[in-house]
Design an enzyme around this catalytic site. Structure first.
Site, PDB file in Angstrom:
ATOM      1  N   HIS A 129      -2.372   1.676  -2.450  1.00 17.86           N
ATOM      2  CA  HIS A 129      -1.814   3.034  -2.612  1.00 17.86           C
ATOM      3  C   HIS A 129      -0.523   2.813  -3.454  1.00 17.86           C
ATOM      4  O   HIS A 129      -0.034   3.802  -3.933  1.00 17.86           O
ATOM      5  CB  HIS A 129      -1.895   3.845  -1.681  1.00 17.86           C
ATOM      6  CG  HIS A 129      -1.942   5.038  -1.985  1.00 17.86           C
ATOM      7  ND1 HIS A 129      -0.867   5.793  -2.580  1.00 17.86           N
ATOM      8  CD2 HIS A 129      -2.230   6.256  -1.571  1.00 17.86           C
ATOM      9  CE1 HIS A 129      -0.905   7.127  -2.794  1.00 17.86           C
ATOM     10  NE2 HIS A 129      -1.959   7.544  -2.093  1.00 17.86           N
ATOM     11  N   CYS A 130       0.013   1.539  -3.362  1.00 20.45           N
ATOM     12  CA  CYS A 130       1.558   1.430  -3.540  1.00 20.45           C
ATOM     13  C   CYS A 130       2.097   1.031  -5.046  1.00 20.45           C
ATOM     14  O   CYS A 130       2.373   1.628  -5.867  1.00 20.45           O
ATOM     15  CB  CYS A 130       2.357   0.756  -2.585  1.00 20.45           C
ATOM     16  SG  CYS A 130       2.164   1.927  -0.943  1.00 20.45           S
ATOM     17  N   LEU A 131       1.586  -0.400  -4.903  1.00 13.87           N
ATOM     18  CA  LEU A 131       2.207  -0.917  -6.051  1.00 13.87           C
ATOM     19  C   LEU A 131       1.571  -0.725  -7.293  1.00 13.87           C
ATOM     20  O   LEU A 131       2.225  -0.571  -8.452  1.00 13.87           O
ATOM     21  CB  LEU A 131       2.063  -2.697  -5.997  1.00 13.87           C
ATOM     22  CG  LEU A 131       2.904  -3.302  -4.785  1.00 13.87           C
ATOM     23  CD1 LEU A 131       2.966  -4.899  -4.791  1.00 13.87           C
ATOM     24  CD2 LEU A 131       4.235  -2.452  -4.825  1.00 13.87           C
ATOM     25  N   ILE A 188       0.900   2.161  -8.428  1.00 20.45           N
ATOM     26  CA  ILE A 188       1.198   3.548  -8.616  1.00 20.45           C
ATOM     27  C   ILE A 188       2.743   4.056  -8.542  1.00 20.45           C
ATOM     28  O   ILE A 188       3.295   4.578  -9.430  1.00 20.45           O
ATOM     29  CB  ILE A 188       0.307   4.484  -7.621  1.00 20.45           C
ATOM     30  CG1 ILE A 188      -1.158   4.263  -7.885  1.00 20.45           C
ATOM     31  CG2 ILE A 188       0.950   6.053  -7.777  1.00 20.45           C
ATOM     32  CD1 ILE A 188      -2.226   4.853  -6.930  1.00 20.45           C
ATOM     33  N   ASP A 189       3.373   3.601  -7.378  1.00 18.55           N
ATOM     34  CA  ASP A 189       4.582   3.949  -7.182  1.00 18.55           C
ATOM     35  C   ASP A 189       5.806   3.764  -8.359  1.00 18.55           C
ATOM     36  O   ASP A 189       6.241   4.709  -8.753  1.00 18.55           O
ATOM     37  CB  ASP A 189       5.130   3.142  -5.996  1.00 18.55           C
ATOM     38  CG  ASP A 189       4.347   3.875  -4.755  1.00 18.55           C
ATOM     39  OD1 ASP A 189       3.542   4.659  -4.864  1.00 18.55           O
ATOM     40  OD2 ASP A 189       4.569   3.249  -3.800  1.00 18.55           O
TER      41      ASP A 189
END
Ligand SMILES: NC(=O)c1ccc[n+]([C@@H]2O[C@H](COP(=O)([O-])OP(=O)(O)OC[C@H]3O[C@@H](n4cnc5c(N)ncnc54)[C@H](O)[C@@H]3O)[C@@H](O)[C@H]2O)c1
Length: 422
Positions: free
Chosen positions: A263-265, A267-268
């Protein structure tokens, strides 16, 4: 004067929200875990955890205190003292999708009372807490943020599957829209974690999270690009990385892989580049470059598969490829944005038979044209090639090597005459 009382609601009971709920129970709060997915609610209330970092025993213990329950009923939020929003923040068509945060804030606003504290924990671009969440809470409650109720932001640093750095012993950055809000947010997390790190404003706290993840994303892209060049130059990049890692200062180890997921790399960093583009009209070049390299790693993996099969006078079409790992990282069931998916899709399009092994990920999430396998001797006996994408602890590495089947190991977890590293 302490601003925080004892009734906490955690909005969203996923990878982030459930551990926060557990720590809040541990910190002495009465906790309502508010979750829109009714299957998760009934599983949680009957002691079944969908988050690996929270075992059934831990969940049972939490339920046993009588101070935790999951619910989908908004009326159960009435009278909360502190609320934490930990809902998804995906990208939709290249644009941040804040609809989950908006919906959570609307739900909370209807139950917000004077003196309560709201903390946003979802990862998002700087400004979200004060420009998006505050107005929704104010208009739904008739109260004024920073005066009638406290509002702040605290980014999550949870690393699913990491047995060393857990929520409670990882320093937690906290912020508030004014000093009174900061005091309330810090007071809440001081009861949950060993160390809190206050910063002066919510935007600084929001940027902290994006900085951390952009840093990882860019450094992974750096070693990924290096791995591709080093191979063409005939140099073992993994050995160079090991050697560089002996430097006690000024170097941090990152390793190549088949791409980034979760969910992080993926997208963020794009939240940050989107905001830079929207607010300043400029391109965040590091983020764009890292996206470009990391997004193309699955293509590179497939090219290496083609080359390896070619070395054995085989084509992709008609070959049986056993893929180890659908999750985006080791020892997790999280397959969101996993680079395994584009690798498998391309192999299927090229005509391979794909046999997929991942005991952590529910079979419903497997690509429909891939055959679920368990990596048995029979599976390996029929294989033309193995791709080792994820290094789950329960994979039988020795059996893979001993099978003698050519292996493309994207994690450098295996070694043997039949094994090539990424
Ligand atoms: N997973 C990680 O490792 C990680 C680490 C740091 C930060 N984050 C960030 O934390 C946030 C949450 O991520 P996650 O991994 O926990 O997601 P998740 O999908 O595991 O959990 C979010 C939960 O929120 C629920 N939900 C959605 N809208 C809701 C609403 N309006 N009311 C109640 N429940 C609602 C969903 O059903 C889901 O169960 C994201 O912004 C993510 O970027 C995640």
């Amino acid at each position: 004067m302490t601003l925080i009382k004892d009734r906490a609601v955690i909005i969203g009971q996923g990878y982030v929200g459930l551990p926060v709920a557990m720590r809040a129970v541990h910190g002495g709060y009465d906790v309502v875990g508010f979750e829109i997915d009714p299957t998760k609610v009934s599983a949680l209330n009957s002691g079944r955890s969908h988050v690996e970092d929270i075992s059934a025993d831990q969940l049972g213990e939490m339920l046993g205190t009588g101070r935790y329950r999951a619910t989908s009923e908004a009326s159960d939020l009435a009278g909360f003292d502190v609320a934490v929003i930990s809902v998804p923040t995906p990208m939709g068509e290249g644009v941040p999708d804040l609809s989950y945060i908006e919906s959570a804030a609307r739900t909370l606003a209807a139950h917000l009372s004077p003196g309560a504290t709201v903390i946003l924990e979802s990862t998002t671009y700087p400004g979200t807490t004060e420009e998006l969440v505050a107005p929704i809470l104010e208009s739904g409650s008739g109260l004024v943020a920073g005066e009638d109720f406290q509002l702040g932001y605290s980014p999550e640093r949870i690393d699913p599957g990491n047995p060393t750095w857990r929520l409670e012993n990882t320093p937690k950055v906290v912020s508030g829209m004014n000093p009174r809000s900061l005091e309330a947010v810090q007071g809440f997390f001081d009861r949950l974690v060993d160390t809190t790190v206050p910063v002066s404003g919510t935007r600084e706290a929001e940027l902290t999270k994006l900085l951390e993840n952009t840093f990882r994303h860019v450094n992974i892209a750096l070693v990924n690009e290096l791995a591709m060049f080093a191979r063409d130059l005939g140099i073992d990049v993994w050995e160079a990385i090991d050697a560089a890692s002996t430097k006690p200062f000024g170097y941090m180890r990152f390793t190549p892989g088949p791409g980034v997921g979760g969910h992080c790399l993926p997208i963020d960093p794009s939240y940050l580049s989107w905001q830079v583009e929207r607010s300043l009209g400029q391109t965040f070049r590091f983020v764009e470059l890292a996206n470009d390299i990391n997004e193309h790693m699955p293509d590179y993996v497939v090219r290496r598969v083609q080359a390896l099969l070619n070395d054995h006078a085989k084509a992709v079409r008609g070959s049986t490829v056993v893929v180890y790992g659908l999750a985006y990282k080791a020892n997790t069931s999280d397959a969101r944005e996993t680079p395994a998916r584009p690798v498998i899709d391309q192999l299927l399009r090229l005509g391979a038979e794909v046999c997929l092994v991942d005991p952590h990920v529910a079979a419903e999430q497997f690509p429909s044209d891939a055959t679920p396998c368990d990596g048995s001797p029979d599976d390996l006996a029929d294989a033309d090639l193995v791709i080792y994408l994820v290094d789950h602890d329960d994979f039988d590495r020795e059996a893979i090597v001993a099978s003698g089947v050519p292996v493309l190991d994207c994690r450098r977890a295996l070694s043997g005459p039949n094994v090539q590293h990424l």
